[in-house]
Design a protein around this motif. Structure first.
Motif, PDB file in Angstrom:
ATOM      1  N   ILE A 128      -5.366  69.217  87.654  1.00  0.00           N
ATOM      2  CA  ILE A 128      -5.496  70.304  88.616  1.00  0.00           C
ATOM      3  C   ILE A 128      -6.502  71.346  88.118  1.00  0.00           C
ATOM      4  O   ILE A 128      -7.345  71.832  88.878  1.00  0.00           O
ATOM      5  CB  ILE A 128      -4.119  70.934  88.895  1.00  0.00           C
ATOM      6  N   LEU A 129      -6.448  71.658  86.814  1.00  0.00           N
ATOM      7  CA  LEU A 129      -7.407  72.625  86.270  1.00  0.00           C
ATOM      8  C   LEU A 129      -8.834  72.091  86.296  1.00  0.00           C
ATOM      9  O   LEU A 129      -9.782  72.856  86.511  1.00  0.00           O
ATOM     10  CB  LEU A 129      -7.013  73.014  84.845  1.00  0.00           C
ATOM     11  N   VAL A 130      -9.021  70.785  86.101  1.00  0.00           N
ATOM     12  CA  VAL A 130     -10.363  70.204  86.170  1.00  0.00           C
ATOM     13  C   VAL A 130     -10.924  70.370  87.577  1.00  0.00           C
ATOM     14  O   VAL A 130     -12.096  70.712  87.757  1.00  0.00           O
ATOM     15  CB  VAL A 130     -10.351  68.726  85.732  1.00  0.00           C
ATOM     16  N   GLY A 131     -10.091  70.139  88.593  1.00  0.00           N
ATOM     17  CA  GLY A 131     -10.550  70.329  89.978  1.00  0.00           C
ATOM     18  C   GLY A 131     -10.962  71.763  90.251  1.00  0.00           C
ATOM     19  O   GLY A 131     -11.979  72.020  90.885  1.00  0.00           O
ATOM     20  N   VAL A 132     -10.192  72.703  89.737  1.00  0.00           N
ATOM     21  CA  VAL A 132     -10.517  74.118  89.951  1.00  0.00           C
ATOM     22  C   VAL A 132     -11.767  74.516  89.175  1.00  0.00           C
ATOM     23  O   VAL A 132     -12.631  75.238  89.699  1.00  0.00           O
ATOM     24  CB  VAL A 132      -9.301  74.998  89.540  1.00  0.00           C
ATOM     25  N   VAL A 133     -11.905  74.024  87.946  1.00  0.00           N
ATOM     26  CA  VAL A 133     -13.065  74.367  87.126  1.00  0.00           C
ATOM     27  C   VAL A 133     -14.339  73.793  87.723  1.00  0.00           C
ATOM     28  O   VAL A 133     -15.381  74.469  87.751  1.00  0.00           O
ATOM     29  CB  VAL A 133     -12.865  73.889  85.669  1.00  0.00           C
ATOM     30  N   ILE A 134     -14.281  72.553  88.240  1.00  0.00           N
ATOM     31  CA  ILE A 134     -15.468  71.960  88.878  1.00  0.00           C
ATOM     32  C   ILE A 134     -15.883  72.793  90.074  1.00  0.00           C
ATOM     33  O   ILE A 134     -17.075  73.069  90.273  1.00  0.00           O
ATOM     34  CB  ILE A 134     -15.185  70.500  89.270  1.00  0.00           C
ATOM     35  N   ARG A 135     -14.926  73.196  90.866  1.00  0.00           N
ATOM     36  CA  ARG A 135     -15.238  73.996  92.053  1.00  0.00           C
ATOM     37  C   ARG A 135     -15.849  75.341  91.666  1.00  0.00           C
ATOM     38  O   ARG A 135     -16.810  75.801  92.262  1.00  0.00           O
ATOM     39  CB  ARG A 135     -13.971  74.193  92.889  1.00  0.00           C
ATOM     40  N   SER A 136     -15.298  75.981  90.630  1.00  0.00           N
ATOM     41  CA  SER A 136     -15.835  77.294  90.225  1.00  0.00           C
ATOM     42  C   SER A 136     -17.171  77.156  89.492  1.00  0.00           C
ATOM     43  O   SER A 136     -17.998  78.059  89.542  1.00  0.00           O
ATOM     44  CB  SER A 136     -14.820  78.022  89.344  1.00  0.00           C
ATOM     45  N   PHE A 137     -17.402  76.031  88.831  1.00  0.00           N
ATOM     46  CA  PHE A 137     -18.647  75.830  88.107  1.00  0.00           C
ATOM     47  C   PHE A 137     -19.827  75.702  89.068  1.00  0.00           C
ATOM     48  O   PHE A 137     -20.910  76.208  88.794  1.00  0.00           O
ATOM     49  CB  PHE A 137     -18.540  74.564  87.235  1.00  0.00           C
ATOM     50  N   PHE A 138     -19.638  75.052  90.200  1.00  0.00           N
ATOM     51  CA  PHE A 138     -20.707  74.849  91.162  1.00  0.00           C
ATOM     52  C   PHE A 138     -20.726  75.874  92.286  1.00  0.00           C
ATOM     53  O   PHE A 138     -21.488  75.752  93.218  1.00  0.00           O
ATOM     54  CB  PHE A 138     -20.631  73.448  91.778  1.00  0.00           C
TER      55      PHE A 138
END
Length: 139
Positions: A128-138
């Motif tokens: 779940i954190l990977v999904g959120v981090v990918i979204r915030s990174f881009f």
């Protein structure tokens, strides 16, 4: 055994040196010197032509407009939301499967239920954190 390798290397080096001496031996002959000078000038011209082509090629690549980079950025940004949602969905499915496995272990009376809970919870939290981090990174 090491001496054998060194003797072969020495023999090859000597042969190459002798070959170089016979090829480049001009013996102050004006005709040979002139031919050698022309050959060296031809090699120099070819080398300079290659260097000039490389410089011009790099210049043309660097002089392109940013339209291609902007297009690539928008294309990558269009994939970010579906990939982040997919990762979050995979995390949810892993969490459900983990919950069922932990429940089965708990009902059967296994002693390592707490370890299984921590492992599955950590995996779900990570996804779940990977999904959120990918979204915030881009973003």
């Amino acid at each position: 055994m090491m001496e054998w390798h060194w003797t072969i290397l020495h023999k090859r080096t000597t042969q190459l040196w002798q070959l170089r001496s016979t090829i480049f031996n001009v013996n102050n002959n004006p005709l040979k010197i002139k031919i050698m000078r022309k050959q060296m000038q031809a090699i120099y011209r070819r080398g300079m032509a290659v260097v000039a082509m490389l410089i011009l090629g790099v210049y043309n690549v660097m002089a392109q407009s940013s339209a291609g980079i902007d297009q690539a950025t928008t294309e990558v940004n269009s994939y970010v939301d579906p990939v982040a949602n997919l990762i979050i969905a995979i995390g949810a499915v892993v969490g459900l499967i983990g919950g069922v496995r932990v429940y089965i272990k708990w009902q059967s009376g296994d002693q390592d239920t707490q370890k299984a809970i921590m492992g599955w919870f950590g995996a779900c939290l990570f996804l779940i954190l990977v999904g959120v981090v990918i979204r915030s990174f881009f973003a």
